[in-house]
Design an enzyme around this catalytic site. Structure first.
Site, mmCIF file in Angstrom:
data_model
loop_
_atom_site.group_PDB
_atom_site.id
_atom_site.type_symbol
_atom_site.label_atom_id
_atom_site.label_comp_id
_atom_site.label_asym_id
_atom_site.label_seq_id
_atom_site.Cartn_x
_atom_site.Cartn_y
_atom_site.Cartn_z
ATOM 1 N N LYS A 133 0.843 -1.206 0.000
ATOM 2 C CA LYS A 133 0.000 0.000 0.000
ATOM 3 C C LYS A 133 0.875 1.251 0.000
ATOM 4 O O LYS A 133 1.733 1.419 0.858
ATOM 5 C CB LYS A 133 -0.901 -0.012 1.249
ATOM 6 C CG LYS A 133 -1.673 1.296 1.478
ATOM 7 C CD LYS A 133 -2.626 1.205 2.684
ATOM 8 C CE LYS A 133 -3.238 2.556 3.035
ATOM 9 N NZ LYS A 133 -4.127 2.524 4.206
ATOM 10 N N ASP A 169 -2.376 10.035 4.206
ATOM 11 C CA ASP A 169 -3.779 9.662 4.371
ATOM 12 C C ASP A 169 -4.474 10.651 5.314
ATOM 13 O O ASP A 169 -4.374 10.534 6.537
ATOM 14 C CB ASP A 169 -3.873 8.235 4.943
ATOM 15 C CG ASP A 169 -5.323 7.764 5.073
ATOM 16 O OD1 ASP A 169 -6.225 8.465 4.564
ATOM 17 O OD2 ASP A 169 -5.539 6.688 5.677
ATOM 18 N N LYS A 199 -9.901 12.595 8.849
ATOM 19 C CA LYS A 199 -9.448 12.055 10.145
ATOM 20 C C LYS A 199 -9.382 13.180 11.167
ATOM 21 O O LYS A 199 -9.077 14.318 10.802
ATOM 22 C CB LYS A 199 -8.024 11.496 9.999
ATOM 23 C CG LYS A 199 -7.922 10.149 9.346
ATOM 24 C CD LYS A 199 -6.457 9.716 9.286
ATOM 25 C CE LYS A 199 -6.304 8.411 8.531
ATOM 26 N NZ LYS A 199 -6.903 7.259 9.192
ATOM 27 N N ASP A 231 1.680 6.006 5.746
ATOM 28 C CA ASP A 231 0.711 5.122 5.099
ATOM 29 C C ASP A 231 1.208 4.528 3.775
ATOM 30 O O ASP A 231 0.469 3.833 3.084
ATOM 31 C CB ASP A 231 -0.610 5.887 4.903
ATOM 32 C CG ASP A 231 -1.830 4.988 5.058
ATOM 33 O OD1 ASP A 231 -1.691 3.898 5.640
ATOM 34 O OD2 ASP A 231 -2.911 5.371 4.570
ATOM 35 N N ASP A 262 -12.007 7.171 4.196
ATOM 36 C CA ASP A 262 -10.794 6.867 4.946
ATOM 37 C C ASP A 262 -10.415 5.385 4.847
ATOM 38 O O ASP A 262 -9.308 4.995 5.212
ATOM 39 C CB ASP A 262 -10.980 7.287 6.420
ATOM 40 C CG ASP A 262 -9.658 7.351 7.161
ATOM 41 O OD1 ASP A 262 -8.607 7.318 6.497
ATOM 42 O OD2 ASP A 262 -9.689 7.452 8.405
ATOM 43 N N GLU A 264 -9.414 3.757 2.394
ATOM 44 C CA GLU A 264 -8.938 3.921 1.013
ATOM 45 C C GLU A 264 -7.903 2.869 0.616
ATOM 46 O O GLU A 264 -7.756 2.572 -0.569
ATOM 47 C CB GLU A 264 -8.363 5.333 0.821
ATOM 48 C CG GLU A 264 -6.908 5.530 1.250
ATOM 49 C CD GLU A 264 -6.643 5.272 2.723
ATOM 50 O OE1 GLU A 264 -7.586 5.351 3.531
ATOM 51 O OE2 GLU A 264 -5.483 4.966 3.081
ATOM 52 N N ARG A 271 -7.769 -0.342 1.006
ATOM 53 C CA ARG A 271 -8.345 -1.524 0.341
ATOM 54 C C ARG A 271 -8.756 -1.222 -1.094
ATOM 55 O O ARG A 271 -8.769 -2.106 -1.944
ATOM 56 C CB ARG A 271 -9.505 -2.064 1.185
ATOM 57 C CG ARG A 271 -10.637 -1.103 1.379
ATOM 58 C CD ARG A 271 -11.536 -1.490 2.560
ATOM 59 N NE ARG A 271 -10.954 -1.076 3.846
ATOM 60 C CZ ARG A 271 -11.498 -1.336 5.032
ATOM 61 N NH1 ARG A 271 -12.633 -2.008 5.122
ATOM 62 N NH2 ARG A 271 -10.925 -0.918 6.139
HETATM 63 N N1 BES Z 1 -4.183 4.303 7.046
HETATM 64 C C1 BES Z 1 -5.280 3.986 7.862
HETATM 65 C C2 BES Z 1 -4.986 2.908 8.902
HETATM 66 C C3 BES Z 1 -3.912 3.211 9.908
HETATM 67 C C4 BES Z 1 -4.260 3.631 11.170
HETATM 68 C C5 BES Z 1 -2.597 3.010 9.608
HETATM 69 C C6 BES Z 1 -3.289 3.887 12.101
HETATM 70 C C7 BES Z 1 -1.618 3.265 10.539
HETATM 71 C C8 BES Z 1 -1.959 3.695 11.786
HETATM 72 C C9 BES Z 1 -6.458 3.500 7.016
HETATM 73 O O1 BES Z 1 -6.530 4.004 5.735
HETATM 74 C C10 BES Z 1 -7.703 3.919 7.722
HETATM 75 O O2 BES Z 1 -7.888 5.079 7.900
HETATM 76 N N2 BES Z 1 -8.522 2.955 8.108
HETATM 77 C C11 BES Z 1 -9.717 3.239 8.794
HETATM 78 C C12 BES Z 1 -10.776 2.279 8.293
HETATM 79 C C13 BES Z 1 -12.166 2.589 8.773
HETATM 80 C C14 BES Z 1 -12.657 3.878 8.175
HETATM 81 C C15 BES Z 1 -13.066 1.445 8.405
HETATM 82 C C16 BES Z 1 -9.480 3.059 10.284
HETATM 83 O O3 BES Z 1 -8.750 2.147 10.648
HETATM 84 O O4 BES Z 1 -9.979 3.843 11.065
HETATM 85 ZN ZN ZN Z 2 -4.677 4.585 4.907
HETATM 86 ZN ZN ZN Z 3 -7.515 5.878 5.636
#
Ligand code: BES
Ligand code: ZN
Ligand code: ZN
Length: 531
Positions: A296, A301, A308, A319, A378, A380, A382
């Site tokens: 990825k 992000d 966020k 990220d 967020d 994103e 996947r």
């Molecule tokens: N990049 C984040 C996940 C992440 C969180 C990586 C903390 C490193 C440290 C990912 O894109 C994300 O924001 N995921 C969301 C998914 C949710 C919206 C279903 C999350 O984990 O909150």
């Molecule tokens: Zn991310």
């Molecule tokens: Zn994200």
């Protein structure tokens, strides 16, 4: 730079004093060391009151502990650093390990083996002590590899990998010279002559691995302003050029034309173009397996329109850690020349809000024709991985696919920083990755990956939804199931590295910032693939 040399004159031997001069002499001690047997002679000749000093400082050789002793030798002051290796496993653990892995030669009764991780941590402490004290020339009396139940080559590989990793410091924006840490060390390793050629081979491999880990870390640590999608593409190009690897880069126009609606949707909010990078390493061996690694590559992000909160965004330059790991590993593969073919794929984009950004509720179509409702912009990672996974399976027909992604915050909650989440239905691939993890020190934890979780990502308006329904919870596993829609028949394994990629506490060989997680794991996996 760390420069390694060898000597076979034992530390604190009669002759030693005259031959090897250094700022710091290093000895490792297990927590059950026997002072009268191991150290009394040294105390008498060189380090007066050593036993009393150990008692005063409560130094017992525990893992991660250290003790620096100053002493005078005629006119000169010299330093001796004792590093704790902790306790050996019980004989029962050793027997279990030997039974599991028959290739491991059985250890002598009563010996017990130490975890190699204890050596790694002690080496991390070593670098922290020498940088604090500004030592330059260090002499290390090596323990035996047998103490850890490993070969000389593997042992030396760990030493060079970890010393290089511990020596990494993201300091290119620090302008006060005195705040930069020293990086150049001359290290003399003391070992019997018979060990040296195997040790040299291992050191060479370890240096390659440590450098690759640090390339990934530097790319991750660079702020998003200095590591945007184009910068990451340029890094991949530079690595490909330097190592004579084939590279293909698709730009945003190509990506839209190829129908990669996931990658294109994530990039819509950014003024910068997304990209898909594909690097190839080919072995000269006939009929070799082809392994595909997908990472990825979100260079920042923000969450997109599902923005966020400020504190969750602070470290989101991390990220692209999956992409950095797979790209940097290619440099190590090119140098180590394993007998497999490797395809490295990195979908790269920023995830930013704007008037043009993908909106919650939008429906997108991926490269493989499936559709998804984007309920949260967020989630994103996947979306970009979906296109990369189906593309690599379709075009390259690899024997296996592994993806690495900082995919879910839920994985940080579930496992913290010391293990990444592993998901797969292929038990052979799981055991291969588990073995590579045990050897490399990049730790994985196998999560349940049962179809019961599949229902969480149902959508009433598209094939699937990009977030799991809250009633199912298990956000890491449901994200894994989202990805499973994009690998049709190839054995595939997903690693959620959200917890292990950045700001891992308490590991002496890391610092705050990027860890380069995944590079050591992939190298170990690839180098043992045909075994
Ligand atoms: N990049 C984040 C996940 C992440 C969180 C990586 C903390 C490193 C440290 C990912 O894109 C994300 O924001 N995921 C969301 C998914 C949710 C919206 C279903 C999350 O984990 O909150
Ligand atoms: Zn991310
Ligand atoms: Zn994200």
């Amino acid at each position: 730079m760390i420069d390694f040399k060898f000597s076979s004159e034992k530390l604190f031997d009669q002759k030693f004093e005259k031959s090897v001069k250094a700022d710091c002499y290093v000895m490792f001690l297990k927590s059950d060391f026997d002072f009268s047997k191991d150290l009394q002679e040294i105390e008498r000749k060189y380090l007066p009151n050593l036993e009393a000093f150990f008692a005063l400082k409560d130094f017992k050789g525990e893992a991660k502990s250290s003790l620096l002793m100053h002493a005078t030798d005629k006119k000169e002051i010299f330093h001796t650093l004792f590093l704790g290796l902790g306790k050996a496993n019980s004989e029962k653990d050793v027997k279990d390990k030997n039974d599991k892995n028959k290739k491991n030669k059985s250890l002598k009764k009563g010996s017990g083996i130490l975890e190699i991780e204890n050596l790694r941590r002690a080496l991390g402490v070593l670098i922290r002590v020498v940088e604090k004290n500004k030592f330059k020339n260090i002499v290390i009396e090596l323990p035996s590899a047998e103490l850890f139940g490993v070969t000389e080559e593997f042992f030396a590989k760990q030493i060079a990998t970890i010393l290089n990793m511990a020596n990494y410091h993201f300091d290119c924006f620090i302008t006060t010279e005195s705040c930069k840490l020293p990086k150049d060390y001359n290290i003399i390793l003391i070992a019997d002559k018979s060990r040296i050629s195997a040790l040299k081979a291992g050191l060479h491999e370890g240096e390659i691995i440590g450098e690759a880990v640090n390339i990934a870390r530097h790319a991750i640590d660079l702020p998003a302003a200095n590591m945007n999608p184009q910068d990451l593409v340029n890094l991949a190009k530079a690595i490909a050029k330097e190592n004579k690897l084939k590279i293909t880069v698709f730009d945003e126009e190509d990506i839209i034309k190829m129908g990669m609606g996931g990658l294109a949707a994530v990039s819509k909010g950014s003024d910068r173009d997304c990209a898909l990078v594909i690097m190839e390493y080919k072995t000269s061996k006939k009929n070799a397996s082809t392994l595909a690694f997908v990472g990825k590559g979100i260079t920042f992000d923000s969450g997109g329109l599902s923005l966020k909160p400020a504190n969750s965004m602070e470290t989101m330059k991390e990220d692209m850690s999956g992409a950095a790991a797979v790209i940097a590993s290619m440099e190590a593969f090119a140098k180590l020349k394993p007998e497999v073919n490797i395809i490295c794929v990195a979908p790269i984009s920023e995830n930013l809000p704007s008037g043009k950004a993908t909106k919650p509720g939008d429906i997108i179509t991926f490269y493989n024709g499936k559709t998804a409702e984007v309920r949260n912009t967020d989630a994103e990672g996947r979306l970009i991985l979906a296109d990369a996974l189906s593309y690599v399976e379709d075009k390259y027909k690899p024997d296996i696919i592994i993806d690495l992604a900082t995919l879910t915050g839920a994985c940080q909650y579930a496992l913290g920083h010391f293990y990444c989440g592993m998901m797969s239905k292929d038990t052979d691939l799981i055991s291969k990755v588990q073995k590579a993890s045990d050897l490399s020190g990049d730790r994985v934890w196998n999560l349940p990956f049962h179809d019961d979780y599949k229902a969480a990502i149902k959508s009433s308006v598209a094939d699937i939804c990009n977030i799991g329904s809250p009633k199912y919870m298990a956000g890491t596993v449901t994200a894994g199931f989202f990805l499973s829609n994009f690998v049709d028949h190839t054995p595939w394994l997903h690693l959620d590295i959200a917890g292990t990629a950045f700001n891992v506490p308490d590991m002496p060989y890391y610092r705050d910032g990027a860890t380069g997680f995944g590079v050591r794991l992939l190298v170990e996996l690839v180098c043992n693939w045909n075994k």
